[in-house]
Design a protein around this motif. Structure first.
Motif, mmCIF file in Angstrom:
data_model
loop_
_atom_site.group_PDB
_atom_site.id
_atom_site.type_symbol
_atom_site.label_atom_id
_atom_site.label_comp_id
_atom_site.label_asym_id
_atom_site.label_seq_id
_atom_site.Cartn_x
_atom_site.Cartn_y
_atom_site.Cartn_z
ATOM 1 N N ARG A 43 -4.712 4.513 1.336
ATOM 2 C CA ARG A 43 -4.221 5.860 1.041
ATOM 3 C C ARG A 43 -5.306 6.919 1.185
ATOM 4 O O ARG A 43 -5.090 8.080 0.860
ATOM 5 N N CYS B 109 0.825 -1.213 0.000
ATOM 6 C CA CYS B 109 0.000 0.000 0.000
ATOM 7 C C CYS B 109 0.861 1.265 0.000
ATOM 8 O O CYS B 109 0.452 2.310 -0.495
ATOM 9 N N GLU B 110 2.073 1.157 0.522
ATOM 10 C CA GLU B 110 3.001 2.287 0.504
ATOM 11 C C GLU B 110 3.611 2.482 -0.890
ATOM 12 O O GLU B 110 4.291 3.474 -1.137
#
Lengths: 435, 266
Positions: free
Chosen positions: B110, B77-78
């Motif tokens: 996010r 997700c980063e």
């Protein structure tokens, strides 16, 4: 070792069936019923020492000690849940008794009570009814069911007719909790006839009963029966069901069953390939959680040459649940050119869940293609990591993989819409890992 | 974008990475080459957070943040993406369903709105077109029954949809014939951009004919022993890896006892 509760329940039920004043429509029916009552009286109920019942927790019935129904019972009232499929004729069965038919069956398709059906179809019904084993504790429920054969229904599809889809919607009424109910259904498909039979077992959440259903089908030459069964009863429900199908030459039987609920569920599935070139495609998924028991016992009998059969069964077990799969395929002498495939795979999501799986292949013919495999395991951690590396959480990844394991069965259903609907039900029924 | 400092990692208790340093900035493509068993795949797996790979020393900073404390899905997700050397077959899970679930999980993380199926299909069609991939791929179960080439293209396709900041391609060329290799390389090249970095891990130079790297590093015995530009890859192709040990290039100072790469496994 037979427990006192087991003996006592058998004694009581024996008394109760002995008191039934039958409405026998034919002399052979009276004889059959009487021999069933006698067989039950001497055989009693199954228990741990009876091989085919050694895993089945009879205790659940013994503790509850339900009564048997009155012979001339009329169906109770039940709030039927949303039908699994819409726009098709629907038969509502409450506590095993046909309560209503919703919609119109097409020409050449009839659903009728046994008495009426015997006028035209005495021979096939008699042959099917008489060939069922009644003796000994392993056939106790067959004998009891036969004692209540008066309430049977017959679904007939005439030669060459495509009946389309018929939904049988089974549910329990408010008054079903203290009773063991019975239902018998004969499905007769003449040569070249077709039927898409969908069975839904589901009741309003508070209703928990016990039901024994025997469905016996005879498929004429080149007849096709598509059979889908979705069971979503509550954890208190007891379902002891048996489906047996006799198949003529070049006939096709496709079964896909989904057991997503029920506290004690035992389904016996028998197919007999008596005509050359017949085919049985059997599939099933059993999703278990809590302390539920789910048992599938299959026997496919290849009695003619060039027949083929397939068994694709999946089990997902969470909590302290217990699953049993016994898949037998018998290829008789002379049934040359047979093909048998069998696979049973199971996922254990909890250390306290237990699965017993046993494939049995008996081959007495030549030129036979046979394969079988049974596995019990956990999720593939490489696959879990693969999904997580794409951003899905650990629990999401596990849920997707567990569902997918069963989608292998729902994807066998030709009707995409129904396959997807059942896929969603499977997704919703998955136990949490480690639960 | 990525800063690896003095990374030591073990696999089932066995040291594989022994003090690896690497800095990758946005827009750069780095190739990591090395003999079998040098620790190339371990590096990708450690960065992605695979279980069983234990970091015993050093740190990995991604966009300034130490990712070693993050779960694999958080790293994804980063903006981290690992293209697997052996993409996993997942029968029963539809490719479209899987990818939408993954993309939405990342968007949710996010704080972006999730895509509904219409929006997602639109995005997928765009990406398929750019990569010249048949949309038949989307109707199949994830990697099930895919050829080697299809599997690798599916990885590159996932990368195109997920749009990571850093992609690690782990031996993406393995098992591919030259046509499949060219297609996969084209897919990768189309995704090169000034805000995306890539680490291309490979044993052979041939992939680097198609994906021309900005930097080439040689990984041997758990450390980067030589760094250079694309010419270094060609030298490796001509002369093999043996010359490294013959003193052709002075290895960086070693604090671990020397051992042959073949012994170190993984």
């Amino acid at each position: 070792m037979i427990s006192a509760a087991n003996r006592e329940l058998a004694r009581r039920w024996s008394e109760e069936v002995g008191r039934i004043a039958p409405d026998d429509a034919a002399p052979w029916l009276r004889e059959l019923r009487e021999s069933a009552v006698t067989a039950f009286a001497s055989g009693g109920l199954p228990h741990r020492k009876v091989e085919a019942w050694k895993y089945t927790p009879m205790r659940l019935l013994e503790d509850r000690a339900p009564a048997l129904p009155a012979a001339a019972a009329s169906p109770g009232t039940a709030t039927a849940p949303k039908p699994l499929v819409s726009g098709t004729p629907r038969v509502l069965l409450v506590d095993g008794l046909a309560a209503a038919v919703d919609g119109t069956l097409p020409d050449g398709v009839r659903l009728m009570p046994l008495r009426e059906a015997l006028e035209e179809h005495d021979k096939p019904i008699r042959e099917l009814a008489q060939r069922v084993g009644l003796g000994g504790p392993s056939h106790a429920f067959t004998a009891l069911n036969t004692a209540f054969i008066d309430r049977a229904q017959v679904l007939h599809v005439a030669r060459g007719v495509d009946a389309g889809r018929v939904l049988l919607q089974w549910s329990f009424s408010d008054g079903a909790a203290d009773r063991l109910d019975f239902a018998r259904l004969f499905v007769l498909l003449d040569d070249d006839a077709r039927l898409d039979l969908v069975e839904q077992f589901e009741s309003a959440a508070t209703h928990a009963g016990a039901l024994n259903v025997m469905l016996q089908a005879r498929l004429g030459d080149a007849a096709r029966l598509e059979h889908t069964r979705v069971q979503r009863e509550t954890d208190e429900a007891v379902l002891l069901t048996a489906t047996s199908v006799e198949q003529g030459a070049d006939s096709r039987y496709r079964y896909n069953g989904f057991d997503l609920g029920g506290g004690l569920v035992r389904h016996e599935l028998y197919t007999e390939l008596v005509g050359e070139g017949a085919r049985s495609d059997l599939g099933g998924a059993c999703v278990l959680d809590h302390r539920r028991h789910g048992e599938t016992r299959i026997s496919v009998d290849h009695a003619a040459p060039n027949c083929s059969s397939e068994q694709v069964f999946r089990g997902v077990l969470g909590g302290r649940s217990r699953g049993v799969f016994n898949g037998r395929a018998l290829i008789r002498e002379g049934a040359d050119g047979s093909s048998v495939r069998q696979s049973n795979a199971n996922l254990l999501l909890s250390p306290l869940a237990e699965m017993d799986t046993k494939p049995e292949l008996e081959i007495y013919a030549d030129e036979v293609e046979a394969s079988h495999g049974a596995t019990v395991g956990q999720l593939d951690e490489t696959a879990v990591f693969y999904l997580r590396s794409r951003g899905l959480s650990d629990s999401q990844a596990r849920r997707i993989l567990t569902s997918a394991f069963c989608h292998v069965v729902s994807n066998r259903i030709a009707d995409r819409e129904l396959a997807e609907r059942i896929g969603e039900l499977l997704d919703g029924a998955m136990p949490e890992a480690g639960s | 974008m990525l800063e690896i400092k003095n990374l030591h990692a073990t696999v089932v208790g066995k040291p594989i990475l022994k003090g690896l340093d690497l800095t990758v900035r946005a827009g750069e493509v780095h190739a990591i080459m090395g003999p079998n068993g040098a620790g190339k795949s371990t590096l990708g797996n450690v960065i992605a957070g695979r279980e069983g790979y234990e970091v015993t020393d050093g740190e990995i900073l991604f966009k300034g943040r130490n990712i070693l404390e993050l779960e694999p899905e958080e790293r994804a997700c980063e903006g981290l993406f690992l293209a697997f050397q052996y993409p996993v077959e997942i029968p029963g899970v539809n490719n479209t369903y899987f990818l939408r679930a993954a993309l939405n999980a990342q968007r949710k993380y996010r704080g972006e709105p999730e895509l509904d199926s219409m929006q997602f299909l639109k995005l997928v069609r765009e990406k398929l077109k750019i990569l010249h991939i048949d949309d038949d791929l989307m109707h199949r179960a994830v990697n099930e029954g895919f050829s080697g080439g299809e599997k690798k293209r599916n990885e590159i396709f996932q990368m195109a949809v997920l749009e990571p900041a850093l992609a690690i391609l782990d031996e993406t060329d393995s098992g591919l014939d030259i046509d499949a290799l060219r297609l996969v390389a084209q897919g990768v090249n189309r995704q090169r951009s000034e805000d995306r970095a890539m680490i291309v891990v490979t044993h052979y130079q041939r992939l680097l004919d198609h994906i021309v790297p900005d930097f080439v590093h040689v990984l041997a015995d758990g450390r980067i022993v030589a760094s250079g530009d694309a010419d270094l890859a060609r030298k490796l192709e001509e002369e093999g890896y043996a010359w490294l040990e013959d003193g052709g290039i002075q290895p960086l100072p070693a604090d671990a006892p020397a051992r042959s790469a073949a012994e170190s496994g993984a």
